[in-house]
Design a protein around this motif. Structure first.
Motif, PDB file in Angstrom:
ATOM      1  N   LEU A   1      44.290  45.851  35.308  1.00 55.89           N
ATOM      2  CA  LEU A   1      43.406  45.404  36.393  1.00 55.89           C
ATOM      3  C   LEU A   1      41.964  45.267  35.915  1.00 55.89           C
ATOM      4  O   LEU A   1      41.256  44.342  36.321  1.00 55.89           O
ATOM      5  N   ALA A   2      41.528  46.159  35.041  1.00 56.41           N
ATOM      6  CA  ALA A   2      40.140  46.140  34.569  1.00 56.41           C
ATOM      7  C   ALA A   2      39.885  44.979  33.606  1.00 56.41           C
ATOM      8  O   ALA A   2      38.828  44.357  33.658  1.00 56.41           O
ATOM      9  N   PHE A   3      40.861  44.708  32.732  1.00 54.37           N
ATOM     10  CA  PHE A   3      40.619  43.747  31.658  1.00 54.37           C
ATOM     11  C   PHE A   3      41.436  42.467  31.776  1.00 54.37           C
ATOM     12  O   PHE A   3      41.401  41.617  30.891  1.00 54.37           O
ATOM     13  N   GLY A   4      42.196  42.353  32.884  1.00 53.91           N
ATOM     14  CA  GLY A   4      42.883  41.106  33.198  1.00 53.91           C
ATOM     15  C   GLY A   4      43.989  40.709  32.250  1.00 53.91           C
ATOM     16  O   GLY A   4      44.158  39.522  31.976  1.00 53.91           O
ATOM     17  N   PHE A   5      44.765  41.660  31.773  1.00 56.02           N
ATOM     18  CA  PHE A   5      45.908  41.291  30.934  1.00 56.02           C
ATOM     19  C   PHE A   5      47.206  41.569  31.682  1.00 56.02           C
ATOM     20  O   PHE A   5      47.230  42.310  32.647  1.00 56.02           O
ATOM     21  N   GLU A   6      48.266  40.933  31.228  1.00 58.85           N
ATOM     22  CA  GLU A   6      49.585  41.089  31.843  1.00 58.85           C
ATOM     23  C   GLU A   6      50.277  42.302  31.208  1.00 58.85           C
ATOM     24  O   GLU A   6      50.532  42.299  30.012  1.00 58.85           O
ATOM     25  N   PRO A   7      50.600  43.326  32.019  1.00 57.24           N
ATOM     26  CA  PRO A   7      51.173  44.554  31.454  1.00 57.24           C
ATOM     27  C   PRO A   7      52.673  44.495  31.172  1.00 57.24           C
ATOM     28  O   PRO A   7      53.224  45.414  30.577  1.00 57.24           O
TER      29      PRO A   7
END
Length: 181
Positions: A138-144
């Motif tokens: 959520l903080a860095f906008g990557f797909e987990p």
């Protein structure tokens, strides 16, 4: 009041900050506070063990701080919609059941010794890892994905296993109570 206890109290004070950050969609702040809390947990544990600063107060405060932080993060992320609500209910219910069992044992004058099980330690690692992954995404906008599904599965299985083992141990402990006549 030892240095490790002061650090633990500061970690407890971080709980409303991280809840505010998640509620305000300030995920970078939430992630940073989470990292600070994690580092403080490691530092207070190291100081307590390395410099013989362990105390009864610390033994009570440290798990309380950990649970307050994790439960608050899970509830906040669940309300925010970042993690499934059923997982929030499972994680929180486990802690409520364990605390309830401990309280009941005290009421019956049969306090149960608090010793964390290995599965419980693994559960905490899984919960922390999942929370860190979600907050980081959520903080860095990557797909987990797919790591989020793996960690969510681990949290689910370990939470169910942990609460089951604790309840079996508690029932075994409580079965030695003599019935009143």
């Amino acid at each position: 009041m030892s240095i490790p206890n002061i650090i633990t109290l500061c970690r407890i004070l971080l709980v409303p900050v991280i809840v505010w950050a998640i509620a305000s969609n300030e995920m970078e702040i939430a992630f940073a506070v989470f990292v600070v809390a994690g580092v403080s947990d490691a530092v207070d544990g190291f100081l307590a063990k390395r410099f013989n600063m362990s105390s009864e107060l610390g033994a009570l405060l440290d798990p309380l701080a950990d649970k307050a932080l994790l439960v608050s993060i899970y509830v906040s992320l669940g309300i925010w919609g970042a993690i499934p609500r059923w997982l929030v209910i499972l994680v929180v219910s486990r802690d409520i059941m364990i605390v309830g069992a401990v309280m009941i044992s005290w009421v019956f004058g049969k306090p149960i010794p608090m010793k964390p099980l290995m599965v419980s330690k693994l559960n905490t690692v899984a919960q922390v890892s999942f929370a860190a992954l979600v907050l980081g995404a959520l903080a860095f906008g990557f797909e987990p994905a797919p790591y989020d599904l793996f960690l969510m599965g681990a949290v689910t299985v370990l939470t169910l296993l942990s609460v089951s083992l604790y309840l079996v141990e508690w029932m075994r402990h409580m079965s030695t109570i003599e019935p009143s006549r």
